[in-house]
Design an enzyme around this catalytic site. Sequence first.
Site, PDB file in Angstrom:
ATOM      1  N   LYS A  34      16.365  69.620   4.806  1.00  0.00           N
ATOM      2  CA  LYS A  34      16.140  68.410   4.666  1.00  0.00           C
ATOM      3  C   LYS A  34      17.280  68.061   3.291  1.00  0.00           C
ATOM      4  O   LYS A  34      17.493  67.131   3.367  1.00  0.00           O
ATOM      5  CB  LYS A  34      15.505  68.081   5.323  1.00  0.00           C
ATOM      6  CG  LYS A  34      14.802  66.450   5.272  1.00  0.00           C
ATOM      7  CD  LYS A  34      13.375  66.281   5.479  1.00  0.00           C
ATOM      8  CE  LYS A  34      12.377  67.133   4.667  1.00  0.00           C
ATOM      9  NZ  LYS A  34      11.471  66.244   3.295  1.00  0.00           N
ATOM     10  N   THR A  35      15.884  68.629   2.629  1.00  0.00           N
ATOM     11  CA  THR A  35      16.446  68.019   1.127  1.00  0.00           C
ATOM     12  C   THR A  35      17.620  68.101   0.383  1.00  0.00           C
ATOM     13  O   THR A  35      17.887  67.231  -0.100  1.00  0.00           O
ATOM     14  CB  THR A  35      15.838  68.419   0.092  1.00  0.00           C
ATOM     15  OG1 THR A  35      13.840  67.821   0.768  1.00  0.00           O
ATOM     16  CG2 THR A  35      14.474  67.831  -1.292  1.00  0.00           C
ATOM     17  N   ASP A 218      13.484  59.384   2.727  1.00  0.00           N
ATOM     18  CA  ASP A 218      13.142  60.515   3.055  1.00  0.00           C
ATOM     19  C   ASP A 218      12.040  60.868   4.121  1.00  0.00           C
ATOM     20  O   ASP A 218      11.410  59.227   4.265  1.00  0.00           O
ATOM     21  CB  ASP A 218      12.377  61.146   2.116  1.00  0.00           C
ATOM     22  CG  ASP A 218      12.673  62.798   1.717  1.00  0.00           C
ATOM     23  OD1 ASP A 218      12.940  63.485   3.162  1.00  0.00           O
ATOM     24  OD2 ASP A 218      11.851  63.261   1.189  1.00  0.00           O
ATOM     25  N   GLU A 219      11.458  61.769   4.795  1.00  0.00           N
ATOM     26  CA  GLU A 219      10.661  61.300   5.903  1.00  0.00           C
ATOM     27  C   GLU A 219      10.030  59.929   6.808  1.00  0.00           C
ATOM     28  O   GLU A 219       9.390  60.304   6.804  1.00  0.00           O
ATOM     29  CB  GLU A 219       9.313  61.736   4.999  1.00  0.00           C
ATOM     30  CG  GLU A 219       9.358  62.658   3.824  1.00  0.00           C
ATOM     31  CD  GLU A 219       8.709  64.087   4.530  1.00  0.00           C
ATOM     32  OE1 GLU A 219       8.637  63.828   5.826  1.00  0.00           O
ATOM     33  OE2 GLU A 219       8.253  65.117   4.497  1.00  0.00           O
ATOM     34  N   GLN A 249       6.901  66.109  13.361  1.00  0.00           N
ATOM     35  CA  GLN A 249       6.297  66.255  12.124  1.00  0.00           C
ATOM     36  C   GLN A 249       5.318  64.947  11.574  1.00  0.00           C
ATOM     37  O   GLN A 249       4.787  65.070  10.496  1.00  0.00           O
ATOM     38  CB  GLN A 249       6.883  66.676  10.935  1.00  0.00           C
ATOM     39  CG  GLN A 249       7.106  68.365  10.704  1.00  0.00           C
ATOM     40  CD  GLN A 249       7.889  69.056   9.563  1.00  0.00           C
ATOM     41  OE1 GLN A 249       6.762  69.403   8.717  1.00  0.00           O
ATOM     42  NE2 GLN A 249       8.863  69.140   9.768  1.00  0.00           N
ATOM     43  N   ARG A 622       4.599  76.659   8.133  1.00  0.00           N
ATOM     44  CA  ARG A 622       4.822  76.892   6.862  1.00  0.00           C
ATOM     45  C   ARG A 622       5.037  78.422   6.851  1.00  0.00           C
ATOM     46  O   ARG A 622       5.647  78.599   5.209  1.00  0.00           O
ATOM     47  CB  ARG A 622       4.079  76.233   6.566  1.00  0.00           C
ATOM     48  CG  ARG A 622       3.157  74.616   6.640  1.00  0.00           C
ATOM     49  CD  ARG A 622       4.117  74.367   5.701  1.00  0.00           C
ATOM     50  NE  ARG A 622       4.558  73.419   6.769  1.00  0.00           N
ATOM     51  CZ  ARG A 622       6.375  72.791   7.066  1.00  0.00           C
ATOM     52  NH1 ARG A 622       6.588  72.705   5.682  1.00  0.00           N
ATOM     53  NH2 ARG A 622       6.564  72.471   7.917  1.00  0.00           N
TER      54      ARG A 622
END
Length: 748
Positions: A34-35, A218-219, A249, A622
């Site tokens: 994503k980043t 973002d997010e 998430q 994670r």
Amino acid sequence: MASPLLDRLNPEQLAAVTLPHASALILAGAGSGKTRVLTTRIAWLLATGQVHPLGILAVTFTNKAAKEMLTRLAALTPVNLRGMWVGTFHGLCNRMLRAHHRAANLPQLFQILDTQDQLALIKRIYRDHNIDDERYPPRQLQWFIADSKEQGLRPNNVEAGDDLTRRQVEHYALYETACQREGVVDFAELLLRSYELLASQEAIRENYRRRFAHILVDEFQDTNILQYKWLRLLAGANTAMFAVGDDDQSIYAFRGANVANMQHFERDFATAERPVTLIKLEQNYRSHGTILDAANTLIKNNQLRLGKNLWTSEGAGEPVRAFVAPTDFDEARFIVDVVQGLAQDGLALDAIGILYRSNAQSRVLEHALFNAALPYRVYGGMRFFERAEVKHALAYLRLLATPEDDGAFLRVVNFPPRGIGARSLEQLQDSARSQGTTLWQAACGGAIAGKSGAAVASFVRLIEGMRAATASMSLSEAVEHANEASGLIAHYRQEKDGRERIENLEELVNAADAFLREADLAVDAPMLPSSDSTPATDPAVEGATDPLTAFLAHAALEAGDTQAAEGRPALQLMTVHSAKGLEFHTVFVTGLEEGLFPHENSLNEADGVEEERRLMYVAITRARRRLYLTQAQSRMLHGQTRFNIPSRFMAEIPRGLVEWLSQPRRRGLEVDRAEWGNSVAIGNSHGAPSRVSQKSAWHIGQSVKHSKFGVGVIIDAEGRGDDARVQVNFRDAGVKWLALEYAKLEPA
DNA sequence: AAATGTGGAATTTTT
DNA sequence: TTCCACATTT
């Protein structure tokens, strides 16, 4: 277009990065890059000359994410990024409000209240207005205010149907008046004020709308209603909105995050000629297949999702390991054993994350780790800029900039102690209230006579002296001067536990220095702007505020790390919430018990269990290579031992993916006789399954099932043979005593 | 102003 | 149980 920039992007990533000038929603699963997509998109826009850095606004939730984006961007593009708007919602709003403080009806040097300051202000207002803090708990009002503001509601807009709400609205109004008088704004206010500025000032709004051709978020799943409205206001006819998020998430609903924003995005950002593009990033580059299968299967139990399935080109990898311990203590010991084994195999300790649902669980773990001499780092807790001594030093600095700041005044007027007691303060406050002034003005006006008056006057002289002395100093020199001249250093030198505090004060000097270097503010800018300085006309210009005010804002907006990173690698202990965005070679998800995870409080909340499940999904994803799920049959909580049944999430992971390191369930046991005695599960080190020595049919802590009451755990027992009775804590039916002879209990 | 006592609450917390 | 805020002592 051939460019190294686009190398090694998968088709979906490539499509997202090179989207035409239109709005898009990118559903980016955990570990899907994503980043990378976000930063590469910006770099690509710049490289293709589609936009100038000033035409981009990129917004994140954390300073860390913003910083990372900038760092990675700088590595991807030769373009000078100076002046580009990259930051957190709050940081960008702060920037906007500084630039237009007049239009926003704020003093140029307005200060930012963190949650601590805000609570202190509320308590102060309560005292001033004799408000009963038992009937109206300050924290509740704090929540009420934040919640109202996040919905864009001022006191006169809140609908007050009941008496309590009416009162809260009154208190909210008092709070607002105080903030305005003192020139301070809280976190939510930054957003709301910025939103109102854009809504009411057409010229300013249009200026930004013309400017920002591309807004990247973002997010996105974590945006609240106000942030969403803010984004909509900023987006003009020419703006392409690029929102990246993962509804699976979304774990911050309790703070106002509104996943529905993702559902509305398509409707709200589509234009007649440019529909919204939806792209799913489902290829995961982090975890092995089994871990993803576990996560996918689990999250499918949620109804409210946009739908997404992670996959990997890597192999299945190792099975998920599960372990049931008799007690939380044994759970911790099991983890220590496994970690020692892994460390022996050469795994670095900082590649291991130990996750829990709530902070209270860390104690047992820490205890066991400490005894085993395993280095660990606990995330969460007091942050650097929140420490009392640091807040004290900052309060002195705030007074230099804005003496009207009553909160800062009260914090340090008698710290270190200088003979200004409660009585003098009361007089000052009375005087301020009756004159409608701030405490500083009251203090300057000589509201108090006698010896106390002299003490107050000398405090005023102290601050004025500090202001004069620091006027020509650099920021870090000024911080150092404040530390000394305030008497803070001298005070802590006398305290027996003062050494660490002094170190923190010295660290604050370094922090000021580092801040200036990083923020790239003019090093030789004056400490404070001259009073007749005009606001910067171009909001893009950095350093539109003076270094001190910028630093104070920074201290409020970026609370800093919880603790300095240690030299040697250490295990990473944290809540599942704080693990979001991180990854570890090996992850332990601990405390998988009903009541803990999912947390009992979530059962009463709307969609509460779904949010808990998303939390579990975050926890699982994670792990890169190895995942342990642990549970304790009994656990010390709030001073009592509690018996919990296994978390439903444990059962939502396909059995075929799981290797049990302890006996998963006890089946086919004799049920006609009750024999009491402690059954002992013997855990061994990692790897081989352990044995359970099991003499009795029923035992305390055992999970059972009743035909009518459902599942529960035996928490007490008495009698033998035909008289045997057990007390069972049922998940849904509560606590009951049952006679074994009649109640048809099954092991669950 | 420090030291000691007491009562109540105890998910999660990017800003 | 344990932590914290707040009140009461000394």
